[in-house]
Design an enzyme around this catalytic site. Structure first.
Site, PDB file in Angstrom:
ATOM      1  N   VAL A   9      41.068  38.568  33.961  1.00 47.12           N
ATOM      2  CA  VAL A   9      40.466  37.332  34.444  1.00 47.12           C
ATOM      3  C   VAL A   9      38.951  37.448  34.309  1.00 47.12           C
ATOM      4  O   VAL A   9      38.353  38.420  34.799  1.00 47.12           O
ATOM      5  CB  VAL A   9      40.831  37.096  35.930  1.00 47.12           C
ATOM      6  CG1 VAL A   9      40.271  35.764  36.407  1.00 47.12           C
ATOM      7  CG2 VAL A   9      42.342  37.163  36.130  1.00 47.12           C
ATOM      8  N   CYS A  10      38.322  36.476  33.661  1.00 46.72           N
ATOM      9  CA  CYS A  10      36.860  36.523  33.502  1.00 46.72           C
ATOM     10  C   CYS A  10      36.199  36.458  34.871  1.00 46.72           C
ATOM     11  O   CYS A  10      36.370  35.493  35.618  1.00 46.72           O
ATOM     12  CB  CYS A  10      36.363  35.365  32.651  1.00 46.72           C
ATOM     13  SG  CYS A  10      34.558  35.259  32.648  1.00 46.72           S
ATOM     14  N   ILE A  11      35.423  37.472  35.182  1.00 49.70           N
ATOM     15  CA  ILE A  11      34.870  37.576  36.542  1.00 49.70           C
ATOM     16  C   ILE A  11      33.858  36.471  36.834  1.00 49.70           C
ATOM     17  O   ILE A  11      33.853  35.892  37.931  1.00 49.70           O
ATOM     18  CB  ILE A  11      34.276  38.988  36.778  1.00 49.70           C
ATOM     19  CG1 ILE A  11      33.860  39.153  38.233  1.00 49.70           C
ATOM     20  CG2 ILE A  11      33.121  39.279  35.838  1.00 49.70           C
ATOM     21  CD1 ILE A  11      33.587  40.594  38.620  1.00 49.70           C
ATOM     22  N   ALA A  58      35.660  33.247  37.361  1.00 51.46           N
ATOM     23  CA  ALA A  58      36.473  33.311  38.578  1.00 51.46           C
ATOM     24  C   ALA A  58      35.614  33.173  39.834  1.00 51.46           C
ATOM     25  O   ALA A  58      35.929  32.374  40.727  1.00 51.46           O
ATOM     26  CB  ALA A  58      37.254  34.621  38.612  1.00 51.46           C
TER      27      ALA A  58
END
Lengths: 143, 96, 130
Positions: free
Chosen positions: C77-79, C82
């Site tokens: 998940v792209c931090i 997110a």
């Protein structure tokens, strides 16, 4: 110069101002930007992706098509709440050595944008050059 | 060969123009989600030049009640056929 | 063949997540390796651990977790995407002074560099978008 077959049957009054330059370099990553700034964050997040790839030493090319061409409209700013646009990101491309930047001729034409009046120095390319750019990059991502 | 997927109806969005511009002579186009409308006789116009290279995802037609209305010029594939197209294609581009 | 999937659509808002999960299961069933699903843009909402859809609807979050459990598919998940949307694991929640967290394993917060690597490492990267 015969611009491209995609312009057949269209009013070509603006075409004389465009220059068709084939993409100069192959590369590892081609990021195609097809969404307008402000209305969604796809353009911004696509550009972020390009910058990160370049920061990791990848050779990155950009291609603006369709609504993505609005990224190149001069004079953009923040939204009313201070939400960021993309113009400041575009200004950083050079710093990241992203210099193969293309825009599709027909998209510019359809939107009434002039290649002489864009925020970046870009290569205006025809459909054949778009296809060539896709073929000559290892990875192509659409945003 | 490159596979291009399109998920927007040509009756709603012009993004299909970019997909078509980006397609080389041996590339294939697969219509998925809302784009399956593009396989109907009334809406297939933009894709008429793609004889034999236009595909449409069966389950997205079925869900919308459109399978029987599909034009003969669109080749109906199931999800296995979708994967098979991605196996044959060097690259997969998504237009949305 | 090695595959990667990039998912940009939020669950239950548009069809992208359903299409992506269906495609993911099919490539595995055909004997391919799915290295990772990368969640970016609105796709990060697929990692919401508190998702509680009605029982007669497909549970997308569980569907992704099952891919990880049974086939070792990484769920990245792209931090940055997110955090700004309120999706964070326990560590990030602590760092940002938040009570509770909204992402947990097998979803992992990571940087966009992972997406670049995934795309270049795999034979095919397939994007599903809103």
């Amino acid at each position: 110069m015969n611009v491209n077959k995609a312009n057949e049957g269209m009013n070509d009054s603006n075409i004389a101002h465009t220059s068709i330059t084939p993409p100069s370099a192959t590369g590892e990553l081609l990021v195609i930007l097809g969404h307008a700034p402000h209305g969604s964050s796809l353009l911004r997040e696509g550009l972020d992706m390009a910058l990160v790839a370049a920061a990791f030493g990848r050779r990155v090319s950009l291609l603006f098509m369709g609504q993505g061409c609005w990224a190149l409209q001069p004079g953009q700013g923040e939204g009313a709440l201070g939400q960021k646009g993309t113009q400041s990101t575009l200004e950083m491309l050079e710093m990241y050595d992203i210099d193969n930047i293309m825009v599709e001729a027909e998209s510019l034409e359809r939107l009434g944008l002039e290649s002489s009046d864009l925020v970046l120095s870009v290569s205006v390319v025809d459909a054949a050059s778009v296809q060539q750019a896709i073929a000559s990059h290892t990875l192509v991502m659409n945003f | 060969m490159h596979l291009h997927t399109l998920n927007q109806s040509p009756a709603q969005s012009q993004v299909y123009r970019q997909a078509l511009a980006a397609m080389a002579d041996d590339d294939c186009l697969l219509l998925i989600e809302e784009a399956v409308q593009g396989a109907l006789p009334h809406l297939i116009g933009p894709f008429e030049g793609l004889a034999g290279r236009l595909y449409v995802l069966e389950e997205d037609l079925v869900a919308r009640g459109l399978l029987e209305r599909c034009d003969d010029n669109a080749r109906v594939v199931d999800v296995e056929g979708f994967v098979s197209l991605t196996e044959q294609a060097d690259k997969v581009l998504s237009w949305y | 063949m090695r595959y990667g999937i990039l998912l940009l659509g939020a669950p239950y808002s548009n069809q992208a997540a359903h299409s992506a999960l269906r495609f993911a299961r099919t490539i595995i069933a055909r004997g391919h390796q799915l290295d990772s699903v990368f969640f970016y843009h609105e796709g990060v909402h697929n990692a919401a651990r508190l998702a509680a859809p009605p029982q007669d609807e497909p549970h997308l979050v569980d569907g992704w977790a099952e891919l990880q459990r049974e086939h070792g598919v990484k769920l990245d998940v792209c931090i940055a995407a997110a955090l700004r949307r309120g999706l964070m694991d326990e560590e990030q929640a602590g760092r940002h002074g938040k009570e509770g967290h909204s992402v947990e394993r097998p979803f992992e917060l990571t940087g966009l560099g992972q997406l670049v690597d995934l795309g270049l490492r795999c034979d095919r990267l397939v994007t599903f978008a809103p």
